[in-house]
Design a protein around this motif. Structure first.
Motif, PDB file in Angstrom:
ATOM      1  N   ALA A   1       9.281  -6.345  11.709  1.00 20.96           N
ATOM      2  CA  ALA A   1       9.608  -5.036  11.143  1.00 20.96           C
ATOM      3  C   ALA A   1      10.325  -5.197   9.809  1.00 20.96           C
ATOM      4  CB  ALA A   1      10.473  -4.245  12.123  1.00 20.96           C
ATOM      5  N   ASN A   2      11.235  -6.177   9.725  1.00 21.87           N
ATOM      6  CA  ASN A   2      11.973  -6.383   8.477  1.00 21.87           C
ATOM      7  C   ASN A   2      11.079  -6.900   7.357  1.00 21.87           C
ATOM      8  OD1 ASN A   2      14.204  -5.499   9.812  1.00 21.87           O
ATOM      9  ND2 ASN A   2      15.289  -7.447   9.802  1.00 21.87           N
ATOM     10  N   MET A   3       9.981  -7.564   7.717  1.00 19.85           N
ATOM     11  CA  MET A   3       9.026  -7.977   6.690  1.00 19.85           C
ATOM     12  C   MET A   3       8.488  -6.756   5.952  1.00 19.85           C
ATOM     13  SD  MET A   3       6.909 -10.832   8.841  1.00 19.85           S
ATOM     14  CE  MET A   3       7.699 -12.313   9.484  1.00 19.85           C
ATOM     15  N   TYR A   4       8.338  -5.646   6.681  1.00 18.79           N
ATOM     16  CA  TYR A   4       7.922  -4.406   6.021  1.00 18.79           C
ATOM     17  C   TYR A   4       9.095  -3.727   5.328  1.00 18.79           C
ATOM     18  CZ  TYR A   4       6.887   0.436   5.118  1.00 18.79           C
ATOM     19  OH  TYR A   4       6.765   1.649   4.495  1.00 18.79           O
ATOM     20  N   TYR A   5      10.181  -3.488   6.061  1.00 23.34           N
ATOM     21  CA  TYR A   5      11.280  -2.693   5.528  1.00 23.34           C
ATOM     22  C   TYR A   5      11.812  -3.269   4.217  1.00 23.34           C
ATOM     23  CZ  TYR A   5      11.793  -0.011   9.886  1.00 23.34           C
ATOM     24  OH  TYR A   5      11.597   0.824  10.959  1.00 23.34           O
ATOM     25  N   ILE A   6      12.074  -4.565   4.195  1.00 28.29           N
ATOM     26  CA  ILE A   6      12.685  -5.154   3.003  1.00 28.29           C
ATOM     27  C   ILE A   6      11.659  -5.335   1.890  1.00 28.29           C
ATOM     28  CG2 ILE A   6      14.040  -7.073   2.113  1.00 28.29           C
ATOM     29  CD1 ILE A   6      15.128  -7.507   4.913  1.00 28.29           C
ATOM     30  N   ALA A   7      10.445  -5.735   2.243  1.00 32.88           N
ATOM     31  CA  ALA A   7       9.403  -5.866   1.216  1.00 32.88           C
ATOM     32  C   ALA A   7       9.140  -4.527   0.544  1.00 32.88           C
ATOM     33  CB  ALA A   7       8.120  -6.408   1.838  1.00 32.88           C
ATOM     34  N   ALA A   8       9.096  -3.448   1.322  1.00 32.26           N
ATOM     35  CA  ALA A   8       8.876  -2.123   0.736  1.00 32.26           C
ATOM     36  C   ALA A   8      10.015  -1.751  -0.206  1.00 32.26           C
ATOM     37  CB  ALA A   8       8.740  -1.085   1.848  1.00 32.26           C
ATOM     38  N   GLY A   9      11.247  -2.082   0.185  1.00 29.43           N
ATOM     39  CA  GLY A   9      12.380  -1.799  -0.684  1.00 29.43           C
ATOM     40  C   GLY A   9      12.337  -2.600  -1.972  1.00 29.43           C
ATOM     41  N   LEU A  10      11.988  -3.882  -1.865  1.00 30.76           N
ATOM     42  CA  LEU A  10      11.900  -4.726  -3.061  1.00 30.76           C
ATOM     43  C   LEU A  10      10.804  -4.251  -4.015  1.00 30.76           C
ATOM     44  CD1 LEU A  10      12.357  -8.242  -1.418  1.00 30.76           C
ATOM     45  CD2 LEU A  10      13.845  -7.248  -3.173  1.00 30.76           C
ATOM     46  N   LEU A  11       9.697  -3.806  -3.464  1.00 28.15           N
ATOM     47  CA  LEU A  11       8.621  -3.286  -4.314  1.00 28.15           C
ATOM     48  C   LEU A  11       8.985  -1.927  -4.895  1.00 28.15           C
ATOM     49  CD1 LEU A  11       5.551  -4.262  -2.089  1.00 28.15           C
ATOM     50  CD2 LEU A  11       6.176  -5.272  -4.296  1.00 28.15           C
ATOM     51  N   ALA A  12       9.688  -1.113  -4.130  1.00 27.35           N
ATOM     52  CA  ALA A  12      10.038   0.236  -4.594  1.00 27.35           C
ATOM     53  C   ALA A  12      10.992   0.204  -5.782  1.00 27.35           C
ATOM     54  CB  ALA A  12      10.646   1.041  -3.447  1.00 27.35           C
TER      55      ALA A  12
ATOM     56  N   GLY B   1       0.813  -1.211   0.000  1.00 29.10           N
ATOM     57  CA  GLY B   1       0.000   0.000   0.000  1.00 29.10           C
ATOM     58  C   GLY B   1       0.844   1.257   0.000  1.00 29.10           C
ATOM     59  N   CYS B   2       1.907   1.290   0.812  1.00 28.05           N
ATOM     60  CA  CYS B   2       2.767   2.474   0.867  1.00 28.05           C
ATOM     61  C   CYS B   2       3.454   2.727  -0.470  1.00 28.05           C
ATOM     62  CB  CYS B   2       3.807   2.313   1.974  1.00 28.05           C
ATOM     63  SG  CYS B   2       3.136   2.447   3.646  1.00 28.05           S
ATOM     64  N   VAL B   3       3.892   1.651  -1.127  1.00 25.82           N
ATOM     65  CA  VAL B   3       4.598   1.809  -2.404  1.00 25.82           C
ATOM     66  C   VAL B   3       3.627   2.155  -3.528  1.00 25.82           C
ATOM     67  CG1 VAL B   3       6.016   0.647  -4.149  1.00 25.82           C
ATOM     68  CG2 VAL B   3       6.478   0.283  -1.710  1.00 25.82           C
ATOM     69  N   TRP B   4       2.570   1.412  -3.647  1.00 25.94           N
ATOM     70  CA  TRP B   4       1.666   1.570  -4.787  1.00 25.94           C
ATOM     71  C   TRP B   4       0.817   2.835  -4.728  1.00 25.94           C
ATOM     72  CZ3 TRP B   4      -0.197  -4.208  -4.567  1.00 25.94           C
ATOM     73  CH2 TRP B   4       0.843  -5.029  -5.032  1.00 25.94           C
TER      74      TRP B   4
END
Length: 271
Positions: free
Chosen positions: A204-215, A123-126
């Motif tokens: 927390a890393n489930m968010y941080y890294i997933a957001a980076g991979l999507l970004a 959601g944050c990325v898209w």
């Protein structure tokens, strides 16, 4: 008294483990998704607040003051967080739950936390939340994710142990209080410490890294990260799952379960 003794709050947590391990799978999964999303939103808030700060100490302090409210929301809503549930070892030692029940809880909650964190990251990325500072937040998110993916295995394991000792202390301190303000303060301080120190939390890393991979899939965000000189070679799904989540999760389990055994031996163990 306005607080419980260690023996009292440990007995209370151990007794509560019966319900945690016997809860219906659907309810457990729903509460786990909620917890994953709440922790992820705490991550998003801290990244937004500090992405423009160059002073590392100041950035860590600001993050430490903001992130703990994610755990506070988890406790208030009764959501299920994998790292806190490593304390179910207390219930196992007190014969309030079974090993299959404990492992069932861990498995469902871990999956639900992952789903909640992924949904928040997507959601944050898209939806453009990373557009702050003309994409500066996106570049920061990518750099943070790449750094976590490059973390050596033993570092992730050790930092994960330290992290969950503090997270579980936050859960227990919150449980020791007899009023709402005391519960929130009890949860706040240990988590504040772990964030300032830069310890590793698997959810927390489930968010941080997933957001980076999507970004990095967004060409504009990718260009900004490259222009900033970010080394993206380690930012892969394999390094996300095996290079970071695996050692950090193991460390979180060892930290929380080890604390549970220590406190049980000191306060509850009987001849």
């Amino acid at each position: 008294m306005s607080y419980l003794s260690p023996k009292e709050f440990l007995e209370r947590y151990a007794a509560g483990g019966t319900a945690k391990t016997q809860r219906a799978a659907g309810e457990l999964l729903a509460l786990a998704v909620l917890a994953g999303a709440l922790i992820a939103l705490g991550c998003a808030a801290t990244s937004t607040a500090v992405h423009g700060l160059e002073n590392v100490g100041l950035a860590r302090t600001v993050s430490g003051l903001l992130f703990p409210f994610g755990l506070c929301m988890v406790l208030v809503t009764g959501a299920e967080l994998f790292t806190g549930n490593s304390l179910l070892v207390l219930s196992l030692l007190e014969k309030k739950c079974t090993l299959p029940g404990l492992l069932r809880n861990w498995g469902i909650v871990y999956l639900g936390n992952f789903l909640g964190a992924l949904l928040a990251a997507a959601g944050c990325v898209w939806f453009g939340q990373l557009d702050y500072s003309a994409g500066g937040l996106a570049a920061y998110t990518i750099r943070l994710a790449a750094g976590k993916c490059a973390l050596p295995f033993l570092n992730g394991l050790g930092l994960g142990i330290f992290c969950n000792v503090l997270v579980c202390l936050g859960v227990l301190l919150a449980l020791s209080a007899q009023d709402g303000a005391g519960r929130l303060m009890g949860a706040f301080l240990p988590v504040c410490y772990f964030v300032i120190c830069g310890f590793e939390h698997c959810v927390a890393n489930m968010y941080y890294i997933a957001a980076g991979l999507l970004a990095v899939r967004n060409p504009q965000y990718l260009q900004l990260a490259q222009e900033a000189g970010t080394d993206l070679s380690a930012l892969t799904v394999g390094n996300f799952l095996l290079g970071n989540l695996l050692p950090v999760t193991l460390g979180n389990i060892l930290g929380g379960a080890g604390l549970a055994v220590l406190l049980w031996y000191a306060h509850l163990e009987k001849d």
